[in-house]
Write a protein that holds these residues in place. Sequence first.
Motif, PDB file in Angstrom:
ATOM      1  N   LEU A 135      46.045  45.296  45.960  1.00  0.00           N
ATOM      2  CA  LEU A 135      45.278  46.305  45.226  1.00  0.00           C
ATOM      3  C   LEU A 135      44.456  47.096  46.247  1.00  0.00           C
ATOM      4  N   ILE A 184      41.552  47.833  46.547  1.00  0.00           N
ATOM      5  CA  ILE A 184      40.169  47.399  46.814  1.00  0.00           C
ATOM      6  C   ILE A 184      40.102  46.500  48.042  1.00  0.00           C
ATOM      7  N   GLY A 206      31.528  39.817  43.415  1.00  0.00           N
ATOM      8  CA  GLY A 206      31.497  38.774  42.397  1.00  0.00           C
ATOM      9  C   GLY A 206      31.962  37.434  42.946  1.00  0.00           C
ATOM     10  N   VAL A 207      33.001  37.465  43.760  1.00  0.00           N
ATOM     11  CA  VAL A 207      33.542  36.223  44.306  1.00  0.00           C
ATOM     12  C   VAL A 207      32.582  35.652  45.359  1.00  0.00           C
ATOM     13  N   ARG A 251      30.013  33.882  43.506  1.00  0.00           N
ATOM     14  CA  ARG A 251      30.534  32.681  42.880  1.00  0.00           C
ATOM     15  C   ARG A 251      30.639  31.528  43.863  1.00  0.00           C
ATOM     16  N   PHE A 299      40.955  31.702  45.926  1.00  0.00           N
ATOM     17  CA  PHE A 299      39.558  31.372  46.174  1.00  0.00           C
ATOM     18  C   PHE A 299      39.084  30.334  45.197  1.00  0.00           C
ATOM     19  N   GLU A 317      43.154  49.426  37.033  1.00  0.00           N
ATOM     20  CA  GLU A 317      43.582  48.050  37.303  1.00  0.00           C
ATOM     21  C   GLU A 317      42.611  47.394  38.299  1.00  0.00           C
ATOM     22  N   SER A 318      42.274  48.146  39.334  1.00  0.00           N
ATOM     23  CA  SER A 318      41.348  47.639  40.349  1.00  0.00           C
ATOM     24  C   SER A 318      39.980  47.363  39.727  1.00  0.00           C
ATOM     25  N   ILE A 371      39.671  44.176  37.895  1.00  0.00           N
ATOM     26  CA  ILE A 371      39.540  42.985  38.740  1.00  0.00           C
ATOM     27  C   ILE A 371      38.132  42.888  39.317  1.00  0.00           C
ATOM     28  N   VAL A 372      37.617  44.017  39.779  1.00  0.00           N
ATOM     29  CA  VAL A 372      36.293  44.012  40.410  1.00  0.00           C
ATOM     30  C   VAL A 372      35.195  43.802  39.364  1.00  0.00           C
ATOM     31  N   GLU A 397      31.127  49.323  42.492  1.00  0.00           N
ATOM     32  CA  GLU A 397      31.744  48.545  43.572  1.00  0.00           C
ATOM     33  C   GLU A 397      33.200  48.967  43.754  1.00  0.00           C
ATOM     34  N   LEU A 426      34.787  50.513  47.154  1.00  0.00           N
ATOM     35  CA  LEU A 426      35.885  49.832  47.841  1.00  0.00           C
ATOM     36  C   LEU A 426      37.124  50.711  48.042  1.00  0.00           C
ATOM     37  N   GLY A 457      34.610  40.183  37.787  1.00  0.00           N
ATOM     38  CA  GLY A 457      33.455  39.957  38.643  1.00  0.00           C
ATOM     39  C   GLY A 457      33.500  38.561  39.208  1.00  0.00           C
ATOM     40  N   ARG A 458      32.463  37.803  38.947  1.00  0.00           N
ATOM     41  CA  ARG A 458      32.366  36.444  39.461  1.00  0.00           C
ATOM     42  C   ARG A 458      33.600  35.610  39.130  1.00  0.00           C
ATOM     43  N   ALA A 492      36.830  36.830  38.428  1.00  0.00           N
ATOM     44  CA  ALA A 492      38.140  37.451  38.573  1.00  0.00           C
ATOM     45  C   ALA A 492      39.068  36.348  39.055  1.00  0.00           C
ATOM     46  N   ASN A 493      40.293  36.366  38.589  1.00  0.00           N
ATOM     47  CA  ASN A 493      41.261  35.360  39.050  1.00  0.00           C
ATOM     48  C   ASN A 493      41.140  33.991  38.391  1.00  0.00           C
TER      49      ASN A 493
END
Lengths: 337, 529
Positions: free
Chosen positions: A138, A140, A262-263, A266, A329, B74-75, B78-79, B84, B88, B418-419, B421-422
Amino acid sequence: MADVLTFTDRGIYCPAGDFYIDPWKPVDRALITHGHSDHARWGMGRYLATSGTAPVMRHRLGDITLETVDYGVKTRIGDATVSFHPAGHVPGSAQIRVAVKGEVWVVSGDYKTVADGLSEPFEPVQCHAFITECTFGLPIFKWTPQDILTQQINDWWATNAAAGRTSILGAYALGKAQRLLTTVNSAIGPILTHGAIENTNAVLRDQGFALPRTTLVTPEISHKTHPGALVLATPSALGTTWARRFGPSSTAFASGWMALRGVRRRRAADRGFIVSDHADWEGLNAAIKATGASKVFATHGYTSAFQKWLSSEGYDAHIVSTDYQGEGFDQADEAEA
Amino acid sequence: MKDFATLFTRIDESTKTTVKTAALADYFQTATPEDRLWTIALFTGRRPKRTITATRLREWAAEVAGLPDWLFEESYSIVGDLAETIALVLPPATKTEDQTLTHWIGYIKTLSTLEDDDRKAGILDAWNSLPNTERFLFTKLLTGGFRIGVSAKLITRALAQATGQDEPQLTHKLMGNWTPDTTTWDALIEADDPTADLSRPYPFYLAYQLDGFDDLGAPADWNAERKWDGIRGQLIIRGGEHHLWSRGEDLMTDRFPELAQLCDYLPGGTVIDGEVLAFTDERPLSFNALQKRIGRKTVPKKLLTGAPVILMAYDLLEHDGKDIRDMPLQERRESLQTLVAEVPDTAPLRLSASVPFKTWDDLSAARDQSRDLNAEGLMLKRRDSPYLSGRKRGDWWKWKIDPLTIDAVMIYAQAGHGRRANLFTDYTFAVRNGNDLVPFTKAYSGLTDKEFREITAWVRKNTLQRFGPVRQVPPEHVFEIAFEGIQASPRHKSGVALRFPRMLRWRRDKPVDEANTLDDLKEILATYG
Ligand SMILES: [Zn+2]
Ligand SMILES: [Zn+2]
């Protein structure tokens, strides 16, 4: 023309040569791109990998039937011709080129296009079809240049050392940890390592990679015996009792995911360094372009967005489901990708 | 803005409050007074007016980055943060400009006076002049709030360190509807009269959940009241005007116009802490009735008659213009009672009555009646307690009733942002209805990170179908869902809507055929709706 490679529930398969690439279920013959545990798995009849990947595979998988080959050397398997080419991901890592009757397909494995000072630099390989990872597919994701990154880590370490704090840096045991080792300024202080990392260091040193002096953390080692140290630890060791022995400390985590605020938050580390052994957005796009391939298969990562993007750029793009974990992650350190 | 970016990074990167406080205190001693004031304003939710829509910003950023809109979106998903995402995806800045925070806020204000093309040029030029973090912060100023894990408490602590004033006084000074345009650093922080601003509220005193009676001492030392299920509010009557503040420091005066008449009955210099409740026939309505009025800036007539509100008074903070928060609760309540008694019954003010009890068992029995009274539980307040500020242990306790719960089956999962994502953290739940599963609620909190990771791995392996970001999964896992209320909702397939649903626990022990049914859900609706 028949497809050079097909996608099965055991992994990527070559009918002409009757072999698999990085399979995730037991098969007779497996070609392995690199030693990470989501690519080099236990239980295959025989393995073929680069001579640079072999030692770490033996270390991790034990007594296996393993043939090795050097980069660029063509090997005939059945009706297919295969060769391994540097992927720049970790030392010894390869892209695998498979040619059948003049049709060339390449499996990227995991790769990055920028040199990290340790791994053999990525080489683009011309092909008709390219099976590419897209862990960070992506826009970003843009990596910090290596020199700036090194400066950031050295500054962090030096500041901590001056303030009497131990610097604890979390990084994956194979590849990331050694890459960081070769770039940090070891004049700042002693470097301590977690067992899983030190084991991999030993394997790579045996292979002839020059790594700075490191000391394995044993029960008697603490911030008192090694003030101002940089401790390289696996991500799962951060925040555990193991890490508490180092007294006042600052923790950091080195990963491509640290690009996302955010990560970073976290992970609850004090610092996040943006460093990855996967290609960033620019890297992926440049690598795909350089292959000259018209057909592209996107795997592990943001596959659907990346496939859609590649289609809009004029590629015949597809998604392939695989069992590779990427640089997760949210996973424990065994998924180091 | 470099120093503001450094401050932001220091705060954002650390998990230690001491580090955050020190970073703020440093900043409050070194930044310009204008920048200090703006920083307080931003971190307490007072942002500059939005001058450009988020849609335009997205378009411009995607254009500069050379991305199709869908890929930008899409980005963004995720963010999880627009500013932000923009920072990015944009190409690196080609020039640098180091200006103050106040300069950039002024810059944004001037943009609002320009034509669209010039605005765009102004934004692109700023994006191209600012390195990463500063670019992110500049865009944050354009898009909205600064929620960065800095509580008002932390800011007051840092201000106390930087100025040598005490915290409660600073907390009070920071309240109210000031903005950097209406005040200055000197007037707000250095001047010593916190009531100079007629609308300025006192900090709310908040309680923790009671965790046992062992440390409370004698029941006679305590006053019990109902914990009403409305909106906590502070009514201020000063200088012939009234203001109503929420706990979140929102001014709610215009949302509840019926309270205006209290100006006629209560003397100036009165501040009451209470609960705004929908109320008819001397009885509070359920929160559902009040909910219709939340989020509305003004109220249509129909709602005014259908869900009229009152202020249920808990406490008196200012009496005859004097701050009486240090007096014992007992005395404050006596004054409050006298004030309320002078207000006619037709006016929307009631005293929240004490709940009589002799033993803790009596109190427990009284708590059991909460749902029937449309209350959330009980409040226990020590009779001699002062009115403190913020959440404090010891003198005040809330004793809430247990939430309603139902065991439901997970049927869809979606990644968080954010915190998270994924990680698959947002789930849709269903109840059984014969052989069918009827979705009835979503929930996205309540599990540990470890559990979320485990479910994420399971979702990845067991996806049946994808609908955009949503994954359908086999109905295999049962979760206990807790919620605070329920109401009929024709918009939902199940016919109900829940209030504050969250996952209480993962019932690994429960097979799917033991999950609750639609009939069970309807029964809860009939009982508590
Ligand atoms: Zn890998
Ligand atoms: Zn991988």
